[in-house]
Write a protein that holds these residues in place. Structure first.
Motif, PDB file in Angstrom:
ATOM      1  N   LEU A 384       0.830  -1.213   0.000  1.00  0.00           N
ATOM      2  CA  LEU A 384       0.000   0.000   0.000  1.00  0.00           C
ATOM      3  C   LEU A 384       0.860   1.257   0.000  1.00  0.00           C
ATOM      4  N   LEU A 385       1.874   1.303   0.832  1.00  0.00           N
ATOM      5  CA  LEU A 385       2.751   2.480   0.873  1.00  0.00           C
ATOM      6  C   LEU A 385       3.500   2.655  -0.449  1.00  0.00           C
ATOM      7  N   ALA A 386       4.002   1.560  -1.012  1.00  0.00           N
ATOM      8  CA  ALA A 386       4.739   1.645  -2.270  1.00  0.00           C
ATOM      9  C   ALA A 386       3.850   2.052  -3.437  1.00  0.00           C
ATOM     10  N   ALA A 387       2.555   1.770  -3.341  1.00  0.00           N
ATOM     11  CA  ALA A 387       1.629   2.153  -4.406  1.00  0.00           C
ATOM     12  C   ALA A 387       1.139   3.593  -4.249  1.00  0.00           C
ATOM     13  N   ILE A 388       1.024   4.079  -3.025  1.00  0.00           N
ATOM     14  CA  ILE A 388       0.426   5.400  -2.776  1.00  0.00           C
ATOM     15  C   ILE A 388       1.468   6.519  -2.825  1.00  0.00           C
ATOM     16  N   LEU A 389       2.625   6.321  -2.207  1.00  0.00           N
ATOM     17  CA  LEU A 389       3.584   7.416  -2.052  1.00  0.00           C
ATOM     18  C   LEU A 389       4.186   7.908  -3.376  1.00  0.00           C
ATOM     19  N   PRO A 390       4.635   7.042  -4.298  1.00  0.00           N
ATOM     20  CA  PRO A 390       5.219   7.572  -5.538  1.00  0.00           C
ATOM     21  C   PRO A 390       4.280   8.470  -6.341  1.00  0.00           C
ATOM     22  N   PRO A 391       3.014   8.112  -6.601  1.00  0.00           N
ATOM     23  CA  PRO A 391       2.144   9.053  -7.322  1.00  0.00           C
ATOM     24  C   PRO A 391       1.953  10.378  -6.590  1.00  0.00           C
ATOM     25  N   VAL A 392       1.910  10.325  -5.255  1.00  0.00           N
ATOM     26  CA  VAL A 392       1.733  11.561  -4.493  1.00  0.00           C
ATOM     27  C   VAL A 392       2.962  12.452  -4.623  1.00  0.00           C
ATOM     28  N   PHE A 393       4.152  11.900  -4.437  1.00  0.00           N
ATOM     29  CA  PHE A 393       5.375  12.693  -4.517  1.00  0.00           C
ATOM     30  C   PHE A 393       5.665  13.173  -5.932  1.00  0.00           C
ATOM     31  N   LEU A 394       5.258  12.409  -6.941  1.00  0.00           N
ATOM     32  CA  LEU A 394       5.485  12.813  -8.330  1.00  0.00           C
ATOM     33  C   LEU A 394       4.356  13.679  -8.875  1.00  0.00           C
ATOM     34  N   ASP A 395       3.375  13.998  -8.004  1.00  0.00           N
ATOM     35  CA  ASP A 395       2.228  14.827  -8.397  1.00  0.00           C
ATOM     36  C   ASP A 395       1.461  14.189  -9.565  1.00  0.00           C
ATOM     37  N   ARG A 396       1.304  12.882  -9.482  1.00  0.00           N
ATOM     38  CA  ARG A 396       0.508  12.160 -10.485  1.00  0.00           C
ATOM     39  C   ARG A 396      -0.614  11.408  -9.760  1.00  0.00           C
ATOM     40  N   THR A 397      -1.342  12.134  -8.920  1.00  0.00           N
ATOM     41  CA  THR A 397      -2.391  11.502  -8.123  1.00  0.00           C
ATOM     42  C   THR A 397      -3.528  10.945  -8.972  1.00  0.00           C
ATOM     43  N   GLU A 398      -3.656  11.442 -10.227  1.00  0.00           N
ATOM     44  CA  GLU A 398      -4.702  10.891 -11.078  1.00  0.00           C
ATOM     45  C   GLU A 398      -4.451   9.431 -11.429  1.00  0.00           C
ATOM     46  N   LEU A 399      -3.193   9.000 -11.304  1.00  0.00           N
ATOM     47  CA  LEU A 399      -2.854   7.606 -11.583  1.00  0.00           C
ATOM     48  C   LEU A 399      -2.920   6.728 -10.340  1.00  0.00           C
ATOM     49  N   LEU A 400      -3.202   7.339  -9.180  1.00  0.00           N
ATOM     50  CA  LEU A 400      -3.175   6.590  -7.923  1.00  0.00           C
ATOM     51  C   LEU A 400      -4.139   5.408  -7.904  1.00  0.00           C
ATOM     52  N   PRO A 401      -5.396   5.549  -8.312  1.00  0.00           N
ATOM     53  CA  PRO A 401      -6.301   4.385  -8.276  1.00  0.00           C
ATOM     54  C   PRO A 401      -5.806   3.219  -9.118  1.00  0.00           C
TER      55      PRO A 401
END
Length: 522
Positions: A384-401
């Motif tokens: 879960l952490l490995a899937a959530i943190l990279p999109p958040v830090f790279l400002d690509r939250t649209e790809l988070l789901p």
């Protein structure tokens, strides 16, 4: 007696191949691969005959010193040299101490590592083939250098036997040793940037190494090539003194350890119920508690946990060098699959302890589910952490789901596949208490085939959710990302349940065969 010990080593080596045809295949593949590497390196050594002798000496002394140092240190991490002729088995015989030491030392050449080292060091003569006297010195120095490798390996393992015999030391050393192996790429990349500065001070280091046990024999031919016969004789005498001192120290330590064997250590400290006090008193809970104990205390499982904090470093280094930081987005799916794959050899790692599952009549579904639960306790938060943190830090939250769906699919579906694989296939693995890096003879071929097939299936199962992510990137439709999350979770859950059930049925049907397999793999 020396000849008798060498013949005994040959006989034991030949009989070990009769235990399993996979052992013979694995040893043959390892021998061909190692011989190919030696031929390649020796062929490269031949080109040094046409370069400046000083440069040839720098290269050869550096390489030989590094290999000799590896022979001295690696057995400490791998917990001992080849003990086919275990010295402890000769304690009841009245044998001559010097002859016993000589036989055990020379028996190191009857095996792939020792034989390949002898061929590699002996091949140094190609670099000095234009000078007959130097050529002879290179052959003699190569043989003595290979003997120094074996003697140093014996000395370090014997002198450190009490420390390496500690379970705590083995666990810590085995885990720490994984770190440089995983970070080998970044280490090499960083070293390559400073290669010019290394070349400036390397000749001075080599001049020192030529008077140490690591490189004294490799530096001998250069003295004769330069006409410094007096220095060459002095260096040869120094090398023989080093070799004699190392063998003498090992012989004394060897016989001291045989006359005063280590007493087994016991601990009076109470540790309570551990994980068994947390999980419910059910078959699934008991298996989960037992498996989780392995995860926390067995270095073979702990190696999987060490990968977790190092994998982001490795991917970040690769992404930074490639100028594509979005590569960090693969961290979640990759860790999910790796953590799931870690239980694909659970039955093999159980070794004889698998008899607990056979004798108590644990249902196959309970066995599979318990192992999955133990792995999920650690793997789910990591994924879960490995899937959530990279999109958040790279400002690509649209790809988070979508990333979250692919990661959970990799973990859940991977656990299902691993539950089937470990119930169907076994192969030789390091025994409990051994180094996680140890590769039992004959394990290579079968292990490679099973692991490759398991990994391939796990990655193929990501295609539905991965296809929806690609569609989202091409169309910009955020709904496809949420659909990827739904598909990934549902597909992963279905495959997890199916894998536990199928693996459970196979386990129950193959219990005697699995027990026989883990006994043969010892």
């Amino acid at each position: 007696m020396v000849a008798h010990l060498l013949g005994l080593k040959l006989l034991l080596l030949k009989n070990s191949f009769r235990r399993s045809p996979w052992q013979l295949v694995g040893v043959a593949i390892g021998a061909v691969y190692g011989l190919g590497m030696v031929v390649m390196l020796v062929s490269g050594t031949a080109y040094l005959a046409d370069v400046d002798p000083a440069l040839a000496n720098t290269i050869l002394v550096s390489a030989v010193s590094l290999i000799t140092l590896g022979w001295a240190l690696i057995p400490l991490i791998a917990f001992g040299v080849d003990l086919t002729l275990d010295p402890a088995r000769f304690t009841t015989f009245t044998l001559s101490r010097p002859r016993l030491a000589a036989g055990l030392l020379l028996s190191g050449f009857i095996g792939i590592p020792g034989l390949l080292t002898l061929l590699l060091f002996g091949g140094q003569f190609l670099a000095w083939r234009h000078h007959p006297a130097t050529l002879a010195a290179a052959v003699v120095g190569g043989v003595l250098g290979a003997l120094m490798c074996l003697a140093l390996a014996r000395l370090t393992t014997t002198s450190m036997a009490r420390l390496t015999g500690s379970r705590r030391f083995r666990d810590v050393a085995g885990i720490i040793a994984i770190v440089p192996l995983i970070l080998l790429g970044p280490i090499i990349g960083s070293a390559a940037e400073g290669i010019e500065s290394v070349l400036d001070w390397l000749p001075r280091v080599v001049s020192v190494l030529g008077f140490t046990p690591l490189g004294v024999f490799a530096a001998l031919p250069a003295d004769l090539a330069a006409g410094a016969w007096g220095l060459g004789v002095l260096r040869l005498a120094l090398g023989l003194a080093y070799l004699g001192a190392v063998i003498w120290a090992w012989e004394r330590g060897l016989h001291q350890s045989m006359e005063n064997p280590m007493a087994p250590r016991t601990s009076s400290k109470s540790v309570g119920m551990g994980a068994f006090g947390i999980f419910p008193a059910t078959p699934v809970g008991a298996v989960a508690a037992r498996s989780l104990t392995y995860w926390l205390k067995d270095p073979r499982y702990a190696a999987s946990i060490v990968v977790v904090p190092l994998m982001p470093v490795l991917i970040w280094f690769t992404a930074s060098n490639s100028g594509y930081p979005q590569a960090m987005l693969v961290l979640g799916p990759l860790l999910g699959i790796l953590m799931a794959f870690s239980i694909s050899a659970d039955v093999s790692y159980d070794s004889t302890a698998f008899s607990l599952h056979l004798l108590t009549g644990v249902r196959g579904v309970a066995d599979r589910a318990g192992r999955v639960v133990a792995c999920a306790v650690l793997a789910l938060p990591v994924t879960l952490l490995a899937a959530i943190l990279p999109p958040v830090f790279l400002d690509r939250t649209e790809l988070l789901p979508a990333i979250l769906g692919i990661s959970l699919c990799g973990l859940l579906a991977g656990l299902g596949v691993a539950s089937v694989a470990s119930a169907r296939f076994t192969y030789a693995v390091p025994l409990p208490g051994e180094s996680p890096f140890k590769t039992p003879p004959g394990a290579g071929a079968r292990m490679a085939i099973v692991q490759l097939a398991t990994f391939t299936i796990m990655f193929l199962l990501l295609l539905p959710a991965l296809g929806l992510l690609v569609a989202q990137l091409l169309t910009g439709n955020a709904l496809l990302g949420w659909l990827a999350l739904l598909v990934g979770v549902v597909e992963g859950a279905v495959l997890l349940v199916a894998g536990i059930r199928i693996g459970g049925r196979w386990l129950e049907a193959r219990l005697p065969e699995l027990m026989q397999a883990v006994m043969v793999n010892r």
